[in-house]
Design an enzyme around this catalytic site. Structure first.
Site, PDB file in Angstrom:
ATOM      1  N   GLY A 231      76.899  63.348  83.751  1.00 29.99           N
ATOM      2  CA  GLY A 231      75.969  62.913  82.700  1.00 29.99           C
ATOM      3  C   GLY A 231      76.476  61.669  81.998  1.00 29.99           C
ATOM      4  O   GLY A 231      77.594  61.209  82.214  1.00 29.99           O
TER       5      GLY A 231
ATOM      6  N   GLY B  28      78.289  60.101  79.687  1.00 27.90           N
ATOM      7  CA  GLY B  28      79.363  60.455  78.764  1.00 27.90           C
ATOM      8  C   GLY B  28      79.649  59.368  77.744  1.00 27.90           C
ATOM      9  O   GLY B  28      80.385  59.574  76.784  1.00 27.90           O
ATOM     10  N   ARG B  29      79.105  58.193  77.987  1.00 27.65           N
ATOM     11  CA  ARG B  29      79.360  57.084  77.054  1.00 27.65           C
ATOM     12  C   ARG B  29      78.178  56.125  77.087  1.00 27.65           C
ATOM     13  O   ARG B  29      78.358  54.915  77.058  1.00 27.65           O
ATOM     14  CB  ARG B  29      80.627  56.351  77.437  1.00 27.65           C
ATOM     15  CG  ARG B  29      80.643  56.038  78.913  1.00 27.65           C
ATOM     16  CD  ARG B  29      81.405  54.870  79.241  1.00 27.65           C
ATOM     17  NE  ARG B  29      81.533  54.844  80.697  1.00 27.65           N
ATOM     18  CZ  ARG B  29      82.172  53.929  81.349  1.00 27.65           C
ATOM     19  NH1 ARG B  29      82.744  52.968  80.693  1.00 27.65           N
ATOM     20  NH2 ARG B  29      82.228  53.950  82.647  1.00 27.65           N
TER      21      ARG B  29
ATOM     22  N   LYS C 251      75.712  51.027  77.170  1.00 34.06           N
ATOM     23  CA  LYS C 251      76.901  51.631  77.792  1.00 34.06           C
ATOM     24  C   LYS C 251      78.112  51.346  76.909  1.00 34.06           C
ATOM     25  O   LYS C 251      78.434  50.188  76.667  1.00 34.06           O
ATOM     26  CB  LYS C 251      77.085  51.021  79.183  1.00 34.06           C
ATOM     27  CG  LYS C 251      78.130  51.701  80.038  1.00 34.06           C
ATOM     28  CD  LYS C 251      77.956  51.286  81.484  1.00 34.06           C
ATOM     29  CE  LYS C 251      79.062  51.804  82.372  1.00 34.06           C
ATOM     30  NZ  LYS C 251      78.880  51.355  83.759  1.00 34.06           N
TER      31      LYS C 251
ATOM     32  N   GLY D  15      83.902  58.066  75.008  1.00 32.86           N
ATOM     33  CA  GLY D  15      82.535  57.557  74.921  1.00 32.86           C
ATOM     34  C   GLY D  15      82.449  56.049  74.729  1.00 32.86           C
ATOM     35  O   GLY D  15      81.371  55.503  74.489  1.00 32.86           O
TER      36      GLY D  15
ATOM     37  N   ARG E 231      72.147  47.355  79.255  1.00 35.54           N
ATOM     38  CA  ARG E 231      71.836  47.275  80.684  1.00 35.54           C
ATOM     39  C   ARG E 231      70.354  47.548  80.905  1.00 35.54           C
ATOM     40  O   ARG E 231      69.790  48.457  80.310  1.00 35.54           O
ATOM     41  CB  ARG E 231      72.686  48.302  81.421  1.00 35.54           C
ATOM     42  CG  ARG E 231      72.417  48.385  82.892  1.00 35.54           C
ATOM     43  CD  ARG E 231      73.534  49.099  83.588  1.00 35.54           C
ATOM     44  NE  ARG E 231      73.434  50.547  83.447  1.00 35.54           N
ATOM     45  CZ  ARG E 231      74.340  51.389  83.937  1.00 35.54           C
ATOM     46  NH1 ARG E 231      75.405  50.940  84.571  1.00 35.54           N
ATOM     47  NH2 ARG E 231      74.191  52.679  83.798  1.00 35.54           N
TER      48      ARG E 231
ATOM     49  N   ARG F 132      69.516  58.949  89.499  1.00 39.93           N
ATOM     50  CA  ARG F 132      70.575  58.817  90.501  1.00 39.93           C
ATOM     51  C   ARG F 132      70.484  59.962  91.497  1.00 39.93           C
ATOM     52  O   ARG F 132      69.854  60.989  91.192  1.00 39.93           O
ATOM     53  CB  ARG F 132      71.951  58.902  89.811  1.00 39.93           C
ATOM     54  CG  ARG F 132      72.130  57.935  88.666  1.00 39.93           C
ATOM     55  CD  ARG F 132      72.999  58.554  87.566  1.00 39.93           C
ATOM     56  NE  ARG F 132      72.988  57.709  86.359  1.00 39.93           N
ATOM     57  CZ  ARG F 132      73.887  56.782  86.082  1.00 39.93           C
ATOM     58  NH1 ARG F 132      74.898  56.587  86.888  1.00 39.93           N
ATOM     59  NH2 ARG F 132      73.796  56.054  84.988  1.00 39.93           N
TER      60      ARG F 132
ATOM     61  N   ASP G  79      76.772  59.769  91.850  1.00 40.60           N
ATOM     62  CA  ASP G  79      76.267  59.489  90.498  1.00 40.60           C
ATOM     63  C   ASP G  79      76.089  57.991  90.286  1.00 40.60           C
ATOM     64  O   ASP G  79      75.508  57.570  89.282  1.00 40.60           O
ATOM     65  CB  ASP G  79      77.202  60.070  89.429  1.00 40.60           C
ATOM     66  CG  ASP G  79      78.655  59.662  89.637  1.00 40.60           C
ATOM     67  OD1 ASP G  79      79.170  59.902  90.741  1.00 40.60           O
ATOM     68  OD2 ASP G  79      79.260  59.101  88.720  1.00 40.60           O
TER      69      ASP G  79
ATOM     70  N   ASP H   9      76.200  50.503  88.164  1.00 40.03           N
ATOM     71  CA  ASP H   9      77.547  50.907  87.747  1.00 40.03           C
ATOM     72  C   ASP H   9      78.645  50.061  88.379  1.00 40.03           C
ATOM     73  O   ASP H   9      79.407  50.517  89.222  1.00 40.03           O
ATOM     74  CB  ASP H   9      77.781  52.404  88.014  1.00 40.03           C
ATOM     75  CG  ASP H   9      77.344  53.235  86.815  1.00 40.03           C
ATOM     76  OD1 ASP H   9      76.901  52.643  85.810  1.00 40.03           O
ATOM     77  OD2 ASP H   9      77.443  54.467  86.873  1.00 40.03           O
TER      78      ASP H   9
HETATM   79  P1  AMP Z   1      81.665  55.936  85.929  1.00 42.24           P
HETATM   80  O1  AMP Z   1      83.055  55.825  86.408  1.00 42.24           O
HETATM   81  O2  AMP Z   1      81.307  54.932  84.898  1.00 42.24           O
HETATM   82  O3  AMP Z   1      80.645  55.986  87.027  1.00 42.24           O
HETATM   83  O4  AMP Z   1      81.589  57.325  85.161  1.00 42.24           O
HETATM   84  C1  AMP Z   1      81.744  58.590  85.749  1.00 42.24           C
HETATM   85  C2  AMP Z   1      81.498  59.658  84.723  1.00 42.24           C
HETATM   86  O5  AMP Z   1      82.499  59.630  83.713  1.00 42.24           O
HETATM   87  C3  AMP Z   1      80.172  59.514  83.966  1.00 42.24           C
HETATM   88  O6  AMP Z   1      79.702  60.810  83.704  1.00 42.24           O
HETATM   89  C4  AMP Z   1      80.582  58.808  82.713  1.00 42.24           C
HETATM   90  O7  AMP Z   1      79.674  59.021  81.652  1.00 42.24           O
HETATM   91  C5  AMP Z   1      81.939  59.428  82.434  1.00 42.24           C
HETATM   92  N1  AMP Z   1      82.800  58.537  81.641  1.00 42.24           N
HETATM   93  C6  AMP Z   1      83.415  57.404  82.058  1.00 42.24           C
HETATM   94  N2  AMP Z   1      84.116  56.837  81.056  1.00 42.24           N
HETATM   95  C7  AMP Z   1      83.954  57.615  79.962  1.00 42.24           C
HETATM   96  C8  AMP Z   1      84.430  57.568  78.616  1.00 42.24           C
HETATM   97  N3  AMP Z   1      85.214  56.583  78.179  1.00 42.24           N
HETATM   98  N4  AMP Z   1      84.046  58.556  77.782  1.00 42.24           N
HETATM   99  C9  AMP Z   1      83.261  59.557  78.208  1.00 42.24           C
HETATM  100  N5  AMP Z   1      82.783  59.666  79.459  1.00 42.24           N
HETATM  101  C10 AMP Z   1      83.114  58.701  80.335  1.00 42.24           C
HETATM  102 MG    MG Z   2      78.718  55.916  86.905  1.00 42.73          MG
END
Ligand code: AMP
Ligand code: MG
Length: 488
Positions: A92, A94-95, A115, A128, A178, A185, A254, A264
C-alpha cells in the site's frame, strides 16, 4: 500563499475522485503531515496547463499534503506485491497520498499523487517521507522518458519540506507531485485476491476496464480482454525500455502499472556501455532485474496478474486456467513484435526482410564486449550514410564492426533517412554521472542549476545542440561502477 491579496479566492481545482467514490474498502484516508516549512522548488507549467491547473491553485503547503485543496481525496491506496519474487500481502501507499483525479485538456483522467507526504495506514516501519535526491531523480527520469515518447508517470512539482530525515545519512526531505493515468498496479489485484475477496477483484477489474480499456467492456469476456490489453501495454512498454537502454531496477508487481506507464522510478538508470547483464540497483544482488531480464520479468509479473483473475475469467477452473495461459503466452510474440518495430526503426529499416533480422542479431554480436555506448552507437550510425564513420570510434576493436557497418550501409543505402533515424535515436539521455552530479548539488548545496539545465536538455533529446557536448558522452570508462541506492 502568504502574499494572497485580500478578497482573492483561488479558483478551485475540479477534482472528480472516482477511485474514492466507487471503491470504498480499497484505500484508507490519510492524515495531513506537519512539515516545518514546505517550499516549492519545481513546478511543471507545461504539464499543469495540460491538466487545466494554474500554479496559484497549488501552494507549497498543498503540494506537501499539509493543506489539501478543497475537494481533494487524501487517501492511501491498498496494494500487495511480489518483491524480488517473494509475496508481501500488505504494502500500500506507505508514504503517498492521492490528492485526487482531474480530467485533462484531452479528456483523459489523471491522478495527482503526492509521494513523501507522511505516514499512512500502510507505512509499517517506515517514516512515510522521501528524501530530496530520490524525489529529484523521479522527477527527472519521468520527464526524460516522456520526452523520449515512452509511456510514463510525470512530475508536476516538487517541494522541500524544511525537515531533515534520516537515511544512510541526514537528508533534506521532499515531496514529489506525480501525475499518472492511474495508480492501479498488478499488486492492487493481488491484495484482494490474497484475501480471498474475489468480489473486490472483480470490482477493481470493472473499474480498470472502464478507466483504461473501455473497449474490453463490450466483448464476450471482458476480463480476458482486459488481461490481454494489459499484457499488450506492458509488452509495448518493455520493448521501448529495451530499445533505449533503460533499466527500471525494481520490477516488483507493486511497481507494474495496469495503464502500461513506467512507474516508481527508484534505483533506475540508463545503460551507457552495452552490457546485457547491466544492473544498477544496489538492492538487486542477484540481478533479477538486469537489463536483459526485463522482458522475462514483465512476463512473470503479468502471470501474477492473471492468477488473481482466474475465478472471474471462467467459472470452471480448468477452462479459466487454459484461457489465462493462452493469453499470458502471447506476451512473447507481442514483445518481439514491438521490439523489432523499435529496433528496425533505430536502424533505419522500414520494410524488414528475414535477412534484416540476421543483420540485427549480428549487430548485437558486434557491440557485445566492446564497451560501446548504446545510445551513441545508434545516434552515430546515420552519420555513416554521409561518409562519417565515427561510430567505429566507440569500439575497443572495430574490425568486425567495420564489416557490419558496410553491410548496413549497403542495406539502407539512402542518406535521406538520416533525419528519420535521428528522430528515434536520442543524443541526450539521463547519463548517470550527470544525474548524480545534479542531485548532489541540489542535496548538498541547495544548488538547482545543474538539475534545471539537465532537465532542460532532456526535454528535447533528439535535437543536437552545439554547446551541449558534455551532455552527450558517457562517464570515462575508468569511472567508478555506477550504482543507485534505493535511498527512499
Ligand atoms: P517502493 O520501493 O517505493 O516501490 O515502495 C515499496 C513499498 O514500501 C510501498 O508500499 C511503499 O509505500 C513502502 N515504503 C517505501 N518507503 C517508505 C517509507 N519511507 N515509509 C513508509 N513506507 C515506505
Ligand atoms: Mg513502489
Amino acid at each position: 500563499m502568504a502574499n494572497k491579496p485580500i478578497g482573492y479566492h483561488l479558483p478551485l481545482i475540479k477534482f472528480d475522485n472516482t477511485y474514492m467514490r466507487d471503491l470504498a474498502g480499497f484505500y484508507t484516508p490519510t492524515i495531513s503531515p506537519n512539515f516545518p516549512s514546505p517550499e516549492k522548488i519545481l513546478f511543471n507549467h507545461e504539464l499543469a496547463a495540460e491538466l487545466g491547473i494554474e500554479e496559484s491553485q497549488l501552494s507549497a503547503a498543498a503540494l506537501s499534503g499539509q493543506e489539501p485543496p478543497e475537494g481533494a481525496a487524501m487517501i492511501a491506496m491498498a496494494y500487495a506485491g511480489h518483491q524480488f519474487g517473494g509475496f508481501s500481502p500488505s504494502l500500500g501507499d506507505g508514504r503517498a497520498t492521492l490528492l485526487g483525479e482531474v480530467i485533462d485538456r484531452n479528456g483523459a483522467r489523471k491522478d495527482i499523487h503526492l509521494k513523501g507526504s507522511g505516514r499512512t495506514e500502510y507505512s509499517r516501519g517506515g517514516d512515510g517521507k522521501a528524501a530530496l535526491g530520490p524525489v529529484l531523480r523521479e522527477y527527472l527520469m519521468g520527464e526524460a522518458m516522456h520526452a523520449l515518447n515512452i509511456p510514463t508517470t510525470r512530475a508536476l512539482g516538487a517541494v522541500t519540506t524544511g525537515e531533515n530525515i534520516l537515511r544512510d545519512s541526514i537528508k533534506p526531505g521532499a515531496v514529489l507531485t506525480r501525475i499518472a493515468s492511474s495508480h492501479l498496479r498488478v499488486g492492487s489485484f493481488e491484495y484482494f485476491h490474497a484475501r480471498g475477496e474475489m468480489d473486490k477483484v472483480r470490482q477493481l477489474a470493472d473499474y480498470a476496464i472502464a478507466r483504461h480499456y473501455p473497449e474490453a467492456s463490450q466483448t464476450e469476456n471482458p476480463y480476458l480482454d482486459f488481461l490481454s490489453a494489459v499484457i499488450n501495454a506492458q509488452a509495448y512498454l518493455v520493448a521501448k525500455w529495451m530499445s533505449i537502454g533503460f533499466v527500471h531496477g525494481v520490477m516488483n508487481t507493486d511497481n507494474v502499472a495496469i495503464s502500461g506507464e513506467t512507474i516508481d522510478y527508484g534505483p533506475c538508470a540508463f545503460m551507457d556501455r552495452y552490457d546485457p547483464k547491466t544492473v544498477f540497483s544496489s538492492i538487486d544482488a542477484h540481478g533479477r532485474y538486469a537489463y536483459e531480464k526485463q522482458p522475462i520479468m514483465a512476463h512473470w509479473n503479468l502471470a501474477r496478474l492473471a492468477e488473481t483473475m482466474l475465478p472471474i475469467l471462467h467459472p470452471e477452473e480448468e477452462v479459466a486456467f487454459k484461457m489465462a495461459n493462452n493469453v499470458i503466452a502471447s506476451f512473447q510474440d507481442r514483445y518481439t513484435y514491438y521490439w523489432l518495430q523499435n529496433m528496425f526503426a533505430k536502424l533505419g529499416i522500414y520494410e524488414p526482410t528475414p535477412e534484416d533480422s540476421t543483420l540485427l542479431a549480428d549487430m548485437y554480436e558486434i557491440i557485445k564486449g566492446q564497451n560501446v555506448d548504446f545510445t551513441l552507437f545508434f545516434r552515430r550510425l546515420a552519420d555513416a550514410l554521409e561518409g562519417n564513420d565515427h561510430v567505429l570510434d566507440l569500439f575497443d576493436d572495430d574490425e568486425l564492426a567495420a564489416l557490419w557497418l558496410e553491410r548496413w550501409i549497403k542495406r539502407v543505402a539512402d542518406a535521406d533517412i538520416a533525419a528519420d533515424m535521428d528522430a528515434v535515436n536520442p543524443i541526450y539521455i539521463p547519463r548517470n554521472h550527470l544525474v548524480n552530479d545534479a542531485l548532489e548539488a541540489a542535496e548538498n548545496n541547495q544548488d538547482m542549476s545543474k538539475f534545471n539545465q539537465l532537465l532542460d536538455v532532456l526535454s528535447d533529446p533528439y535535437t543536437e545542440r552545439e554547446d551541449l557536448s558534455e551532455f552527450e558522452n558517457p562517464a570515462p570508462i575508468d569511472a567508478e561502477p555506477f550504482r543507485t541506492f534505493c535511498g527512499t
